[in-house]
Design an enzyme around this catalytic site. Structure first.
Site, mmCIF file in Angstrom:
data_model
loop_
_atom_site.group_PDB
_atom_site.id
_atom_site.type_symbol
_atom_site.label_atom_id
_atom_site.label_comp_id
_atom_site.label_asym_id
_atom_site.label_seq_id
_atom_site.Cartn_x
_atom_site.Cartn_y
_atom_site.Cartn_z
ATOM 1 N N SER A 278 -57.338 30.091 5.829
ATOM 2 C CA SER A 278 -56.384 29.240 4.992
ATOM 3 C C SER A 278 -55.595 30.136 4.312
ATOM 4 O O SER A 278 -55.751 31.108 3.686
ATOM 5 C CB SER A 278 -57.323 28.272 4.172
ATOM 6 O OG SER A 278 -56.518 27.666 2.997
ATOM 7 N N LYS A 284 -62.065 29.823 3.235
ATOM 8 C CA LYS A 284 -61.994 29.212 4.268
ATOM 9 C C LYS A 284 -62.419 30.040 5.699
ATOM 10 O O LYS A 284 -61.667 31.174 5.981
ATOM 11 C CB LYS A 284 -60.836 28.297 4.518
ATOM 12 C CG LYS A 284 -60.722 27.288 3.527
ATOM 13 C CD LYS A 284 -61.919 26.184 3.547
ATOM 14 C CE LYS A 284 -61.919 25.250 4.777
ATOM 15 N NZ LYS A 284 -60.751 24.402 4.740
ATOM 16 N N GLU A 291 -60.836 22.309 16.912
ATOM 17 C CA GLU A 291 -60.149 21.241 16.744
ATOM 18 C C GLU A 291 -59.003 21.093 17.433
ATOM 19 O O GLU A 291 -58.259 19.742 18.165
ATOM 20 C CB GLU A 291 -59.591 21.297 15.252
ATOM 21 C CG GLU A 291 -60.682 21.146 14.504
ATOM 22 C CD GLU A 291 -60.093 21.590 12.960
ATOM 23 O OE1 GLU A 291 -59.577 20.633 11.815
ATOM 24 O OE2 GLU A 291 -60.322 22.946 12.477
#
Ligand code: ARG
Length: 460
Positions: A278, A284, A291
């Site tokens: 991130s 992260k 996804e």
């Protein structure tokens, strides 16, 4: 003179922005190899049928091969005013070899030409998709082989249900992909058909030999009806459907990967190479590949819908609407191939956190069915057993303990038949190996399943 192949009848040149709307060259140049392959077969047949001379045939073939080479060396320039790949190649050929190039289109129309290109393209791409499916299946099988004894919670309604083997869980996707592969194989008899020689719609007066071009192009079948040959896009709908369903399967698997890699589950750890970070939260590590695969089902399903709607109510034979068959098809092919490759890489590099999975099945009630089965074995009717176990589970939840922590005295109070052997009976690993039914998650049954899968892959 107009540079259009059909310019003779026209007094005015179309405006540039009209050409732009009409043209497909920006995307149908992806069919260049197929177009050249089809033209070489057509020219060969024309010469064999004495429709053109051998000399012209040789010039055409050489010219086409030179154009193909130049294209792959990025030395070919296309013109939007020449609409599509077919007219661009023909124009280039005539520029290079003169009149012989102008003879190539004898007994042929762009309508059967584009249909031929598409059949060749879909056939080649479906075979490539199937090779990627097989490769992915073998990666799933390899991972499953080392996790027959890895226990994890099996879910229904995303609530812990019964313990299962990790191998058993992931093999579900092997079988989904097996059905996808067989669906693609079934569709081949509707893809592998030659439309060449149908010409615009009604066939041709030239003494062509359609069976010869069919053979030269390696098509198994031939269209029996020239109108059908140029109008049929069923095989594209079918391929878009088969791709969409494969993508739906990948998206279900992707969703599991995403869930398994959450901080809450921690069942697996994805390799850094298949994760992203991130820009604001330094801690992260996101499962972006999974996804994206999940997200790309939107476009493949969309392309399927759009092709169906394009065909709805379309009169025979060729209509320009059919030019809309390409972009969605090309995109779906690219999407499914990319997704299969990425998923396989992600699967091959992830770590299965076996300790964490084992800990999980010791901290839930997924062995509750076992306790009911245990009571049934001690002659308690199943419905009664179900009620007793439900009561114990409720008590455990109140006390913050699990079934293996319940003292024997309490078990005995609830039902006398319960004895010390219950503690071994309730162990998650025992839950698994007591399952002997065919296709079940018991270790022996899973090993048998893996053997069947291995034989299937070997036979491909
Ligand atoms: N670019 C057209 C397509 O992709 C080729 C066929 C054109 N035929 C015609 N009669 N305009 O469908």
């Amino acid at each position: 003179m107009s540079n259009k192949a059909w310019g003779g009848r026209f007094q005015q040149q179309p405006e540039e922005w009209v050409d732009e709307f009409n043209a497909s060259i920006d995307f149908d140049q992806a069919l260049l190899d197929e177009d050249i392959q089809g033209s070489i077969a057509h020219a060969t047949m024309l010469a064999n049928q004495n429709i053109i001379s051998n000399e012209d045939k040789e010039d055409i073939i050489k010219g086409l091969k030179d154009i193909q080479q130049d294209f792959h060396h990025h030395k070919l320039e296309f013109k939007q005013s020449l609409e599509d790949i077919h007219l661009n190649i023909e124009h280039e050929l005539i520029q290079r070899i003169g009149d012989a190039g102008g003879r190539l289109h004898t007994g042929r129309s762009r309508n059967d030409q584009v249909a031929t290109d598409l059949h060749l393209y879909v056939k080649k791409e479906v075979q490539e998709i199937q090779a990627l499916i097989r490769s992915f299946q073998s990666s799933i099988l390899t991972l499953a082989q080392s996790h027959v004894d890895t226990i994890m919670p099996g879910y229904t309604h995303l609530q812990r249900a019964q313990p299962i083997s990790f191998a058993h869980h992931i093999m579900t996707y092997f079988w989904m992909l097996e059905r996808d592969d067989s669906r693609f194989t079934d569709s081949m008899k509707r893809i592998d058909i030659s439309p060449l020689g149908a010409a615009a719609l009604s066939g041709t007066t030239h003494p062509i030999d359609r069976h010869e071009t069919q053979k030269l192009l390696g098509f198994e079948y031939i269209y029996e009806n020239s109108l059908d040959a140029v109008s049929d896009r069923d095989y594209i709908v079918e391929t878009l459907h088969n791709i969409s369903l494969t993508m739906v399967h990948l998206s279900r698997f992707a969703e599991e990967i995403i869930f398994w890699s959450t901080d809450e589950a921690k069942f697996i750890t994805l390799a850094d190479a298949f994760s992203t970070g991130s820009s604001i939260m330094p801690q992260k590590k996101n499962p972006d590949m999974a996804e994206l695969i999940r997200g790309k089902v939107g476009r493949t399903t969309g392309h399927l819908m759009s092709m169906l709607v394009t065909l709805k109510g379309l009169p025979l034979a060729y209509n320009k609407d059919l030019q809309e068959d390409k972009e969605g098809l090309f995109d779906s092919v690219r999407t499914v191939k990319g997704s299969l490759r990425i998923f396989e890489g992600m699967l091959n590099t992830l770590t299965v956190n076996t300790d964490r999975l084992n800990e999980t099945v010791h901290q839930d009630f997924s062995n509750a069915t076992e306790l009911a089965d245990y009571l049934v074995e001690k002659q308690v009717p199943f419905r009664k057993a179900h009620e007793i176990v439900g009561k114990i589970v409720f008590e455990c939840i109140q006390q913050g303990i699990y079934l293996l922590d319940v003292p024997l005295e309490r078990y005995k109070e609830l039902n006398e038949a319960i004895d010390t052997d219950v503690y071994d009976y309730l162990k998650p690993e025992r839950c698994l190996n007591r399952r002997k039914s065919y296709g079940s998650t018991g270790q022996d049954a899973v090993r048998q399943q893996l053997k069947v899968a291995e034989d299937i892959l070997k036979a491909k």
